[in-house]
Design an enzyme around this catalytic site. Structure first.
Site, mmCIF file in Angstrom:
data_model
loop_
_atom_site.group_PDB
_atom_site.id
_atom_site.type_symbol
_atom_site.label_atom_id
_atom_site.label_comp_id
_atom_site.label_asym_id
_atom_site.label_seq_id
_atom_site.Cartn_x
_atom_site.Cartn_y
_atom_site.Cartn_z
ATOM 1 N N ALA A 8 44.051 43.052 51.855
ATOM 2 C CA ALA A 8 44.567 41.679 51.843
ATOM 3 C C ALA A 8 44.090 40.978 50.588
ATOM 4 C CB ALA A 8 44.086 40.912 53.082
ATOM 5 N N CYS A 9 45.005 40.273 49.913
ATOM 6 C CA CYS A 9 44.667 39.491 48.727
ATOM 7 C C CYS A 9 45.216 38.074 48.917
ATOM 8 C CB CYS A 9 45.234 40.133 47.463
ATOM 9 S SG CYS A 9 47.033 40.108 47.349
ATOM 10 N N PRO A 10 44.811 37.124 48.076
ATOM 11 C CA PRO A 10 45.240 35.735 48.287
ATOM 12 C C PRO A 10 46.742 35.533 48.351
ATOM 13 C CG PRO A 10 43.397 35.786 46.776
ATOM 14 C CD PRO A 10 43.778 37.219 47.032
#
Length: 499
Positions: A8-10
């Site tokens: 998960a990334c921003p």
């Protein structure tokens, strides 16, 4: 072994899926099975209960809070930033296997390290705070993109004066609503687009506050977070107020959850008691104690930005360029982007210049590497040459992540080079006084840019600087990159680099 992973990334776009591909390739190369849950912008497919029961360990590769982490409480856990999975997936697989070997299968992890403090990664307050803030930013980006582009479209159709157009729906003295819209009028369509976009922008601060609170204390914190964010808007506290409201709501609900209620109250705590108490306290504090001081701070920041000119503005543009290129879509990049987006709500000339500088600086790294691969193919592997062709479109679209495969393969040469070029672009954009009212769009919103031709010149200059530095640094090596990198195409770390 059977492994699980969450990435998960921003933004939930590039890093999330590149990390997943890297882990899958590394696990296959090492002879293990892995299932990856990508918690990205397109949603995610949660692990089945059978997969959770059969797993030997899990890897959490994320720059934001992983959703529903309690599912993995029984598994040995390796936690790392998402970029570590992109550039060092084999090492994470090895760590997970070691963890699974040392810790008996399905034995709960020590209660002293619920977030992976013993996993060899930093999980101090600073790292957690960054994760909370990035979670909030990740949820506002779709609102920014949709609202900003609709506003930009309205300006393209009706000019900047469209902000003074009458409301599409108005309420008369007799409380009867009427629609002021002419389907045959371009001005009416422009006004409609502007008002929809403005409403979308109005959600930015509440969504930011709500999901910062959510990252800290899960769903019970959403209501006090959103309400605190709305109060920040109402008191003119802006983004700064939203940040404080989200952190306050999350901390309050987190503390309340530590209390063990009587059994009769346990069932209604998350849906009634916690939201009620949290909203009442956060609302009171924001209205009576923090709203006005934060509004004064926001006004002071806005006035300071408006006062920037000459050398100060150029230095700010260079700093923002360095931040944008440093991690190519990661937390530092998103901090610069969030700073620029926050200024859009003020509408000041300097804020619009900052938004233009950030987008230009973000376009430069992929374009520079695309240019470098075209000019000096022998310095790049076949995989990098293919990525270079795709990087033209990614750079033109303001997708800085297009530079990641090159940086992952050769960080010591690529990252300083693209930072230098983005700093040049950011400073030149500020020096030229170019402005931008849309928070995204790349080359496709150039007609909406103030002073567009010098703006394009700034991008070209930064692209040339970065490309020249990359080529120069790679040429200084004893052996050509292509010869060094070709065998790596079959290694676990090269496959994910292709993106």
């Amino acid at each position: 072994m059977k492994l699980l992973a969450v990435t998960a990334c921003p933004t939930g776009i590039a890093h999330t899926y590149m990390a997943a591909e890297a882990l899958e390739a590394a696990a296959e190369e090492a002879g293990h099975e892995i299932v990856v849950e990508t918690q990205g912008s397109a949603g995610s497919t949660p692990f089945t209960q059978q997969q959770l029961d059969a797993a030997d360990a899990i890897i959490l590769a994320a720059d934001v809070e992983v959703r529903d982490k309690e599912r993995f409480a029984h598994l040995p856990t390796v936690a790392a930033p998402v970029k570590k999975a992109i550039g060092g997936a084999p090492g994470l697989i090895e760590q997970a296997v070691t963890k699974a070997t040392e810790q008996p299968k399905h034995t709960p992890a020590p209660a002293t390290a619920p977030d992976g403090a013993d996993m060899g990664v930093t999980t101090g307050f600073g790292a957690k705070l960054r994760g909370w803030l990035m979670t909030g930013v990740s949820y506002i980006i779709p609102f920014v993109a949709a609202g900003g582009l609709l506003i930009a479209l309205s300006f393209a159709l009706g000019g900047y004066q469209i902000s003074d157009a009458p409301d599409i729906v108005s309420i008369g003295e007799d409380n009867v609503s009427s629609i002021n819209f002419d389907p045959g009028s371009l001005t009416s369509w422009a006004a409609l687009s502007f008002q929809i976009g403005t409403l979308a922008f109005g959600f930015l601060v509440p969504v930011l506050a709500g999901f910062i609170a959510y990252a800290i204390a899960d769903r019970p914190a959403l209501v006090p977070g959103f309400v605190g964010g709305m109060i920040a808007v109402d008191t003119q506290a802006g983004f700064l107020g939203g940040l404080v409201a989200g952190l306050l709501a999350g901390a309050l609900i987190y503390g309340l959850k530590l209390w063990q209620p009587p059994r009769a109250l346990a069932g209604i705590m998350p849906v009634l008691v916690l939201p009620l108490i949290g909203t009442a306290i956060v609302g009171t504090v924001m209205f009576l104690l923090l709203g006005q001081p934060l509004a004064a701070a926001t006004t002071g920041l806005t006035n300071w930005l408006n006062s920037l000119s000459g050398t100060n503005a150029i230095l700010l543009g260079a700093l923002l360029g360095l931040m944008v290129a440093f991690d190519m879509g990661g937390p530092v990049n998103k901090a610069a982007y969030a700073f620029a987006v926050a200024g859009l709500s003020t509408g000041s000339e300097t804020s619009l210049m900052i938004m233009a500088a950030v987008m230009a600086a973000g376009m430069t790294p992929p374009l520079a590497l695309a240019l470098a691969t075209a000019l000096r193919r022998s310095q790049f592997s076949q995989i990098e040459q293919e990525n270079g062709r795709a990087a033209w479109l990614l750079g033109a679209s303001f997708i800085t992540e297009g530079a990641i495969p090159f940086a992952a393969a050769d960080p010591l040469r690529v990252i300083p080079s693209i930072m230098a070029g983005s700093a040049v672009t950011g400073s030149l954009s500020m020096a030229f006084g170019s402005t931008l009212r849309a928070p995204h769009g790349g080359i496709f919103v150039v007609p909406l840019i103030g002073n567009p031709f010098p703006y394009l010149l700034a991008i070209l200059a930064g692209t040339a600087v970065s490309a020249a530095l990359v080529i120069g640094l790679k040429s200084a090596r004893r052996t050509p990159a292509a010869k060094d990198a070709e065998p790596a195409a079959s290694t676990p770390s090269a496959t994910p680099v292709a993106g």
